[in-house]
Design a protein around this motif. Structure first.
Motif, PDB file in Angstrom:
ATOM      1  N   ALA A  55       0.858  -1.200   0.000  1.00  0.00           N
ATOM      2  CA  ALA A  55       0.000   0.000   0.000  1.00  0.00           C
ATOM      3  C   ALA A  55       0.892   1.248   0.000  1.00  0.00           C
ATOM      4  N   PHE A  56       1.967   1.193   0.787  1.00  0.00           N
ATOM      5  CA  PHE A  56       2.913   2.322   0.796  1.00  0.00           C
ATOM      6  C   PHE A  56       3.470   2.548  -0.613  1.00  0.00           C
ATOM      7  N   MET A  57       3.809   1.447  -1.307  1.00  0.00           N
ATOM      8  CA  MET A  57       4.388   1.576  -2.649  1.00  0.00           C
ATOM      9  C   MET A  57       3.407   2.256  -3.595  1.00  0.00           C
ATOM     10  N   GLY A  58       2.092   1.955  -3.421  1.00  0.00           N
ATOM     11  CA  GLY A  58       1.072   2.615  -4.242  1.00  0.00           C
ATOM     12  C   GLY A  58       1.159   4.125  -4.058  1.00  0.00           C
TER      13      GLY A  58
ATOM     14  N   PHE B  39       6.009  10.012  -6.438  1.00  0.00           N
ATOM     15  CA  PHE B  39       7.276  10.285  -7.131  1.00  0.00           C
ATOM     16  C   PHE B  39       7.363   9.733  -8.549  1.00  0.00           C
ATOM     17  N   TRP B  40       6.995   8.478  -8.684  1.00  0.00           N
ATOM     18  CA  TRP B  40       7.235   7.823  -9.971  1.00  0.00           C
ATOM     19  C   TRP B  40       6.300   8.354 -11.054  1.00  0.00           C
ATOM     20  N   VAL B  41       4.991   8.446 -10.749  1.00  0.00           N
ATOM     21  CA  VAL B  41       4.021   8.911 -11.746  1.00  0.00           C
ATOM     22  C   VAL B  41       4.349  10.346 -12.202  1.00  0.00           C
ATOM     23  N   PRO B  42       4.554  11.319 -11.284  1.00  0.00           N
ATOM     24  CA  PRO B  42       4.899  12.677 -11.750  1.00  0.00           C
ATOM     25  C   PRO B  42       6.171  12.709 -12.604  1.00  0.00           C
ATOM     26  N   GLU B  43       7.125  11.815 -12.257  1.00  0.00           N
ATOM     27  CA  GLU B  43       8.379  11.755 -13.010  1.00  0.00           C
ATOM     28  C   GLU B  43       8.133  11.271 -14.444  1.00  0.00           C
ATOM     29  N   MET B  44       7.305  10.227 -14.574  1.00  0.00           N
ATOM     30  CA  MET B  44       6.976   9.694 -15.910  1.00  0.00           C
ATOM     31  C   MET B  44       6.226  10.746 -16.729  1.00  0.00           C
ATOM     32  N   VAL B  45       5.289  11.447 -16.071  1.00  0.00           N
ATOM     33  CA  VAL B  45       4.510  12.485 -16.764  1.00  0.00           C
ATOM     34  C   VAL B  45       5.448  13.608 -17.208  1.00  0.00           C
TER      35      VAL B  45
ATOM     36  N   GLU C 131      11.709  18.814  -5.472  1.00  0.00           N
ATOM     37  CA  GLU C 131      10.530  17.932  -5.584  1.00  0.00           C
ATOM     38  C   GLU C 131      10.428  17.014  -4.364  1.00  0.00           C
ATOM     39  N   LEU C 132      11.581  16.529  -3.932  1.00  0.00           N
ATOM     40  CA  LEU C 132      11.616  15.612  -2.778  1.00  0.00           C
ATOM     41  C   LEU C 132      11.166  16.324  -1.502  1.00  0.00           C
ATOM     42  N   THR C 133      11.784  17.484  -1.232  1.00  0.00           N
ATOM     43  CA  THR C 133      11.482  18.172   0.031  1.00  0.00           C
ATOM     44  C   THR C 133      10.029  18.667   0.050  1.00  0.00           C
TER      45      THR C 133
ATOM     46  N   LYS D 196       7.451  17.154  -1.038  1.00  0.00           N
ATOM     47  CA  LYS D 196       6.562  16.048  -0.636  1.00  0.00           C
ATOM     48  C   LYS D 196       6.484  15.923   0.884  1.00  0.00           C
ATOM     49  N   PHE D 197       7.595  16.211   1.561  1.00  0.00           N
ATOM     50  CA  PHE D 197       7.610  15.992   3.011  1.00  0.00           C
ATOM     51  C   PHE D 197       7.168  17.230   3.802  1.00  0.00           C
ATOM     52  N   GLU D 198       6.602  18.225   3.104  1.00  0.00           N
ATOM     53  CA  GLU D 198       6.011  19.359   3.834  1.00  0.00           C
ATOM     54  C   GLU D 198       4.773  18.873   4.578  1.00  0.00           C
TER      55      GLU D 198
ATOM     56  N   LEU E  84       6.693  -0.942   9.559  1.00  0.00           N
ATOM     57  CA  LEU E  84       6.216  -2.256   9.086  1.00  0.00           C
ATOM     58  C   LEU E  84       7.197  -2.885   8.105  1.00  0.00           C
ATOM     59  N   LEU E  85       7.875  -2.022   7.327  1.00  0.00           N
ATOM     60  CA  LEU E  85       8.924  -2.532   6.424  1.00  0.00           C
ATOM     61  C   LEU E  85      10.024  -3.195   7.265  1.00  0.00           C
ATOM     62  N   SER E  86      10.343  -2.569   8.392  1.00  0.00           N
ATOM     63  CA  SER E  86      11.379  -3.119   9.269  1.00  0.00           C
ATOM     64  C   SER E  86      10.991  -4.525   9.751  1.00  0.00           C
TER      65      SER E  86
ATOM     66  N   PHE F   7      14.360   8.730   9.313  1.00  0.00           N
ATOM     67  CA  PHE F   7      15.167   9.926   9.578  1.00  0.00           C
ATOM     68  C   PHE F   7      15.118  10.883   8.380  1.00  0.00           C
ATOM     69  N   ILE F   8      15.261  10.347   7.164  1.00  0.00           N
ATOM     70  CA  ILE F   8      15.254  11.188   5.952  1.00  0.00           C
ATOM     71  C   ILE F   8      13.911  11.928   5.827  1.00  0.00           C
ATOM     72  N   ALA F   9      12.816  11.182   6.041  1.00  0.00           N
ATOM     73  CA  ALA F   9      11.483  11.801   5.931  1.00  0.00           C
ATOM     74  C   ALA F   9      11.329  12.918   6.975  1.00  0.00           C
ATOM     75  N   LEU F  10      11.695  12.624   8.237  1.00  0.00           N
ATOM     76  CA  LEU F  10      11.542  13.627   9.302  1.00  0.00           C
ATOM     77  C   LEU F  10      12.488  14.811   9.083  1.00  0.00           C
TER      78      LEU F  10
HETATM   79  C1  HEM Z   1      12.192   8.513   2.906  1.00  0.00           C
HETATM   80  C2  HEM Z   1      12.100   7.466   2.140  1.00  0.00           C
HETATM   81  C3  HEM Z   1      12.028   7.456   0.643  1.00  0.00           C
HETATM   82  C4  HEM Z   1      12.194   8.502  -0.235  1.00  0.00           C
HETATM   83  C5  HEM Z   1      12.502   9.960   0.076  1.00  0.00           C
HETATM   84  C6  HEM Z   1      12.060   7.970  -1.586  1.00  0.00           C
HETATM   85  C7  HEM Z   1      12.170   8.720  -2.752  1.00  0.00           C
HETATM   86  C8  HEM Z   1      12.035   8.236  -4.023  1.00  0.00           C
HETATM   87  C9  HEM Z   1      12.244   8.993  -5.228  1.00  0.00           C
HETATM   88  C10 HEM Z   1      12.677  10.448  -5.282  1.00  0.00           C
HETATM   89  C11 HEM Z   1      12.011   8.160  -6.279  1.00  0.00           C
HETATM   90  C12 HEM Z   1      12.250   8.518  -7.758  1.00  0.00           C
HETATM   91  C13 HEM Z   1      11.130   8.384  -8.698  1.00  0.00           C
HETATM   92  C14 HEM Z   1      11.700   8.411 -10.111  1.00  0.00           C
HETATM   93  O1  HEM Z   1      12.439   9.333 -10.423  1.00  0.00           O
HETATM   94  O2  HEM Z   1      11.418   7.491 -10.882  1.00  0.00           O
HETATM   95  C15 HEM Z   1      11.636   6.858  -5.731  1.00  0.00           C
HETATM   96  C16 HEM Z   1      11.307   5.739  -6.483  1.00  0.00           C
HETATM   97  C17 HEM Z   1      11.015   4.498  -5.951  1.00  0.00           C
HETATM   98  N1  HEM Z   1      10.987   4.143  -4.623  1.00  0.00           N
HETATM   99 FE1  HEM Z   1      11.400   5.387  -3.082  1.00  0.00          FE
HETATM  100  N2  HEM Z   1      11.812   6.612  -1.492  1.00  0.00           N
HETATM  101  C18 HEM Z   1      11.770   6.257  -0.150  1.00  0.00           C
HETATM  102  C19 HEM Z   1      11.540   4.994   0.374  1.00  0.00           C
HETATM  103  C20 HEM Z   1      11.237   3.869  -0.367  1.00  0.00           C
HETATM  104  C21 HEM Z   1      11.007   2.540   0.161  1.00  0.00           C
HETATM  105  C22 HEM Z   1      11.077   2.173   1.634  1.00  0.00           C
HETATM  106  C23 HEM Z   1      10.734   1.723  -0.894  1.00  0.00           C
HETATM  107  C24 HEM Z   1      10.415   0.247  -0.916  1.00  0.00           C
HETATM  108  C25 HEM Z   1       9.892  -0.426   0.068  1.00  0.00           C
HETATM  109  C26 HEM Z   1      10.792   2.532  -2.085  1.00  0.00           C
HETATM  110  C27 HEM Z   1      10.558   2.053  -3.367  1.00  0.00           C
HETATM  111  C28 HEM Z   1      10.674   2.805  -4.523  1.00  0.00           C
HETATM  112  C29 HEM Z   1      10.504   2.255  -5.862  1.00  0.00           C
HETATM  113  C30 HEM Z   1      10.191   0.795  -6.203  1.00  0.00           C
HETATM  114  C31 HEM Z   1      10.715   3.323  -6.756  1.00  0.00           C
HETATM  115  C32 HEM Z   1      10.646   3.278  -8.286  1.00  0.00           C
HETATM  116  C33 HEM Z   1      12.055   3.148  -8.774  1.00  0.00           C
HETATM  117  C34 HEM Z   1      12.133   3.472 -10.225  1.00  0.00           C
HETATM  118  O3  HEM Z   1      11.980   4.636 -10.568  1.00  0.00           O
HETATM  119  O4  HEM Z   1      12.348   2.565 -10.953  1.00  0.00           O
HETATM  120  N3  HEM Z   1      11.119   3.812  -1.743  1.00  0.00           N
HETATM  121  N4  HEM Z   1      11.665   6.933  -4.359  1.00  0.00           N
END
Ligand code: HEM
Length: 221
Positions: A117-120, A126-132, A149-151, A153-155, A169-171, A212-215
């Motif tokens: 659910a978190f991945m959704g 992140f991923w959908v806006p990047e693809m768009v 873009e990253l920072t 999201k965490f506002e 839960l991931l842990s 830590f990164i998110a906070l």
């Molecule tokens: C604070 C924690 C995290 C941050 C800030 C973060 C940030 C990001 C960012 C910026 C992207 C790039 C999207 C793109 O350009 O395509 C991304 C992609 C992704 N993240 Fe995270 N992420 C975090 C944690 C996680 C965790 C815990 C998981 C898995 C359990 C995860 C799984 C993924 C996957 C599968 C992608 C797609 C990779 C791809 O583009 O192929 N992320 N994340």
């Protein structure tokens, strides 16, 4: 299916589950490394993100393999859970499973579904806006946009909280999953103990690091 054939196919599924899990752990390690640079330097984070987001090998070979790996791990997890439930005549709860197995090991399907659910949400963030941005709107290259873009999201405190709870839960998922994957692939030798310690350390350090990164970005931007 004969009993021995059934057993063999479920062992094969466990091995496949373990190998896909180990592959996702490798992805998680590199993802954690890249994200952790955002705490120290916006420039470094921007350069690495720009490279990853525009390198054809990463985009068109590694990324599809990763997405298939996630889907495979998820489907096999559901199938194994279903098979285990069917094969177990008396339910774990009635059987007092807590006496000889950990909460994390008995609830892999629950922690796994929360991570899914978190991945959704994470893909939507992140991923959908990047693809768009890249492939639908076809915007010009901008090597400096990733950090902002990253920072941004965490506002939101709600998003930061949902991410942090998901990482707990991931842990738990990694706590059992990492170590049981060594067992499933039959890794049993003099290095097993050290590898188990590494597995438990990874299950704590990486999710706590993500929290830590998110906070950090929530409170600093
Ligand atoms: C604070 C924690 C995290 C941050 C800030 C973060 C940030 C990001 C960012 C910026 C992207 C790039 C999207 C793109 O350009 O395509 C991304 C992609 C992704 N993240 Fe995270 N992420 C975090 C944690 C996680 C965790 C815990 C998981 C898995 C359990 C995860 C799984 C993924 C996957 C599968 C992608 C797609 C990779 C791809 O583009 O192929 N992320 N994340």
């Amino acid at each position: 299916m004969a009993k021995s054939a059934l057993l063999k196919s479920s062992i094969a599924k466990k091995v496949a589950m373990a190998l896909s899990g180990l592959f996702l752990i490798l992805f998680l390690a590199q993802h954690f490394f890249i994200n952790s640079t955002s705490v120290f330097s916006a420039d470094v984070f921007n350069s690495i993100s720009h490279f990853m987001g525009n390198n054809p090998l990463v985009q068109f070979v590694i990324q599809p393999i990763l997405i298939l790996g996630v889907i495979f791990h998820f489907i096999m997890g559901i199938v194994l859970e279903y098979q285990n439930n069917k094969a177990r005549p008396i339910n774990y709860v009635k059987n007092n499973g807590a006496a000889n197995s950990s909460w994390a090991s008995r609830n892999m399907i629950i922690t796994g579904l929360v991570v899914l659910a978190f991945m959704g949400l994470h893909f939507y963030d992140f991923w959908v806006p990047e693809m768009v941005y890249k492939y639908v709107e076809v915007n010009p290259l901008d090597e400096t946009r990733y950090f902002a873009e990253l920072t941004h999201k965490f506002e939101s405190p709600v998003r930061t909280a949902i991410y942090s709870v998901s990482f707990v839960l991931l842990s738990l998922h990694l706590w059992h999953g990492f170590n049981s994957s060594f067992q499933s692939v039959g890794f049993n030798n003099k290095y097993s103990r050290s590898l188990h310690t590494l597995g438990y350390a990874f299950a704590i350090v990486v999710p706590v690091g993500f929290i830590f990164i998110a906070l950090f970005h929530h409170f600093n931007h």
